[in-house]
Scaffold this motif. Structure first.
Motif, mmCIF file in Angstrom:
data_model
loop_
_atom_site.group_PDB
_atom_site.id
_atom_site.type_symbol
_atom_site.label_atom_id
_atom_site.label_comp_id
_atom_site.label_asym_id
_atom_site.label_seq_id
_atom_site.Cartn_x
_atom_site.Cartn_y
_atom_site.Cartn_z
ATOM 1 N N TRP A 163 18.706 43.896 18.110
ATOM 2 C CA TRP A 163 18.633 43.592 16.697
ATOM 3 C C TRP A 163 17.243 44.602 16.206
ATOM 4 O O TRP A 163 16.246 43.689 15.879
ATOM 5 C CB TRP A 163 18.402 42.120 16.282
ATOM 6 N N PRO A 164 17.038 45.781 16.321
ATOM 7 C CA PRO A 164 15.958 46.554 16.138
ATOM 8 C C PRO A 164 15.033 46.117 14.835
ATOM 9 O O PRO A 164 14.032 46.040 14.838
ATOM 10 C CB PRO A 164 16.173 48.032 16.351
ATOM 11 N N GLU A 165 15.923 45.839 13.775
ATOM 12 C CA GLU A 165 15.286 45.542 12.518
ATOM 13 C C GLU A 165 14.542 44.145 12.394
ATOM 14 O O GLU A 165 13.609 44.032 11.816
ATOM 15 C CB GLU A 165 16.533 45.510 11.511
ATOM 16 N N ILE A 166 14.756 43.231 13.373
ATOM 17 C CA ILE A 166 14.113 42.182 13.593
ATOM 18 C C ILE A 166 13.255 41.966 14.563
ATOM 19 O O ILE A 166 11.879 41.656 14.776
ATOM 20 C CB ILE A 166 15.276 40.941 13.804
ATOM 21 N N SER A 167 13.823 42.550 16.005
ATOM 22 C CA SER A 167 12.780 42.409 17.274
ATOM 23 C C SER A 167 13.050 43.724 18.005
ATOM 24 O O SER A 167 14.035 43.607 18.697
ATOM 25 C CB SER A 167 13.123 41.199 17.916
ATOM 26 N N PRO A 168 12.285 44.614 17.785
ATOM 27 C CA PRO A 168 12.712 45.849 18.373
ATOM 28 C C PRO A 168 12.535 46.163 19.959
ATOM 29 O O PRO A 168 13.313 46.768 20.525
ATOM 30 C CB PRO A 168 11.396 46.928 17.926
ATOM 31 N N ASN A 169 12.139 45.064 20.613
ATOM 32 C CA ASN A 169 11.948 45.270 22.009
ATOM 33 C C ASN A 169 13.094 44.428 22.590
ATOM 34 O O ASN A 169 13.390 44.613 23.838
ATOM 35 C CB ASN A 169 10.750 44.381 22.488
ATOM 36 N N GLN A 214 17.906 32.089 22.095
ATOM 37 C CA GLN A 214 17.544 33.545 21.690
ATOM 38 C C GLN A 214 17.518 33.777 20.258
ATOM 39 O O GLN A 214 16.980 34.620 19.670
ATOM 40 C CB GLN A 214 18.541 34.296 22.399
ATOM 41 N N ILE A 215 18.673 32.962 19.419
ATOM 42 C CA ILE A 215 18.570 33.209 18.000
ATOM 43 C C ILE A 215 17.445 32.622 17.370
ATOM 44 O O ILE A 215 16.889 33.132 16.572
ATOM 45 C CB ILE A 215 20.084 32.453 17.841
ATOM 46 N N GLY A 216 16.965 31.355 17.939
ATOM 47 C CA GLY A 216 15.660 30.791 17.643
ATOM 48 C C GLY A 216 14.592 31.482 17.638
ATOM 49 O O GLY A 216 14.002 31.895 16.829
ATOM 50 N N ASP A 217 14.343 32.343 18.683
ATOM 51 C CA ASP A 217 13.453 33.419 18.922
ATOM 52 C C ASP A 217 13.496 34.431 17.768
ATOM 53 O O ASP A 217 12.499 34.930 17.410
ATOM 54 C CB ASP A 217 13.475 33.967 20.229
ATOM 55 N N LEU A 218 15.009 34.910 17.599
ATOM 56 C CA LEU A 218 15.033 36.013 16.464
ATOM 57 C C LEU A 218 14.665 35.639 15.324
ATOM 58 O O LEU A 218 14.132 36.167 14.424
ATOM 59 C CB LEU A 218 16.427 36.380 16.740
ATOM 60 N N ALA A 219 15.066 34.328 14.879
ATOM 61 C CA ALA A 219 14.553 33.775 13.596
ATOM 62 C C ALA A 219 13.136 33.632 13.176
ATOM 63 O O ALA A 219 12.697 34.111 12.223
ATOM 64 C CB ALA A 219 15.146 32.207 13.409
ATOM 65 N N GLU A 220 12.422 33.220 14.372
ATOM 66 C CA GLU A 220 10.740 33.324 14.137
ATOM 67 C C GLU A 220 10.318 34.668 14.052
ATOM 68 O O GLU A 220 9.705 35.128 13.458
ATOM 69 C CB GLU A 220 10.065 32.391 15.264
ATOM 70 N N SER A 221 11.221 35.730 14.936
ATOM 71 C CA SER A 221 10.621 37.161 14.631
ATOM 72 C C SER A 221 10.912 37.543 13.327
ATOM 73 O O SER A 221 9.856 38.261 12.872
ATOM 74 C CB SER A 221 11.433 37.958 15.794
#
Length: 262
Positions: A163-169, A214-221
């Motif tokens: 999901w590069p728009e949210i977390s490029p790595n 992992q979704i929780g991590d993306l939400a904070e990202s």
């Protein structure tokens, strides 16, 4: 990487004994962590922690932390969580009037959502500890295994971005590597300890919790990217802030509580 590893070891050495002790020391630690996470998120939006809005937001997170089954012990003048939440909403809106809209409606909404997101998430950490320490360690090790698996598999094999728009790595390979690592650790749990749940439940829960973490991590990202900050804080060198290290927990522990009800 070395600093990240050292910080992780020190943090785990400080945190895990308190998890083992449980009781009041554990509850106090969770309250401190919740307050720190809310303060970090307030700073992202440039809302002063030492302000009326900051004080109310942290105080509301403390209200959200109180377990539902103890409602009879803490109800104030017969008010429950829902009534107190409404009271805080009104207080935030009053603050928009007092500050002549320098503290806006959007700010008020942010200050209400934060305690719901962070306070409720941490409240299920407390409830899980009271339900049994085995479930706390299960969730923690699943989350850590998922994070580590996603990181190392992503670095070694990841080409397609998740999901590069949210977390490029983050990569698709890392996503599946995290799930695989979590499942392996769950399997090890069944052999190492007498875990109070069927094997099918354990393996299925590991998969679901890995995805949730992992979704929780993306939400904070997404939150950090919106406010253009790299880390939520600097308390944990190499890791960022408290919210950076517990963003997965805020999704994992509520979901674990729901899975325990099945």
């Amino acid at each position: 990487m070395k600093q990240r590893l050292v910080t992780g070891i020190i943090a785990a050495a400080a945190f895990l004994p308190i998890v083992l002790i449980g009781g009041l020391p554990f509850i106090l630690l969770v309250y401190i962590m919740s307050a720190a996470a809310v303060a970090e998120a307030l700073k992202m939006k440039k809302i002063a922690v030492f302000s009326t809005a900051g004080f109310l937001s942290i105080l509301l997170s403390f209200v959200m932390l109180i377990p539902e089954e103890r409602a009879g012990e803490w109800q104030l003048l017969g008010f429950g969580k829902l009534e107190l939440l409404l009271l805080f909403v009104l207080l935030f809106l009053v603050n928009t009037v007092i500050t002549k809209n320098r503290f806006t409606f959007e700010d008020a909404a942010y200050c209400v959502l934060l305690p719901l997101y962070i306070g409720f998430g941490f409240s299920y950490l407390i409830e899980t500890r009271e339900a049994g320490i085995a479930f706390v360690f299960f969730a923690l090790f699943i989350t850590w295994a998922s994070d580590s698996g996603a990181y190392f598999v992503g670095r070694s094999f990841g080409k397609r971005k998740l999901w590069p728009e949210i977390s490029p790595n983050k990569t698709v390979a890392g996503f599946y590597g995290g799930i695989a690592s979590a499942t392996l650790v769950a399997g090890a749990f069944l052999f190492v300890i007498d875990f109070p749940a069927p094997a099918v439940w354990v393996l299925a829960a590991a998969t679901v919790l890995s995805i949730a973490g992992q979704i929780g991590d993306l939400a904070e990202s997404a939150l950090k990217r919106h406010y253009n900050v790299k880390d939520s804080g600097t308390l944990l060198p190499g890791h960022g802030g408290i919210l950076d290290r517990t963003d997965s927990w805020l999704f994992v522990f509520p979901l674990l509580h729901m899975l325990q009800l099945l």
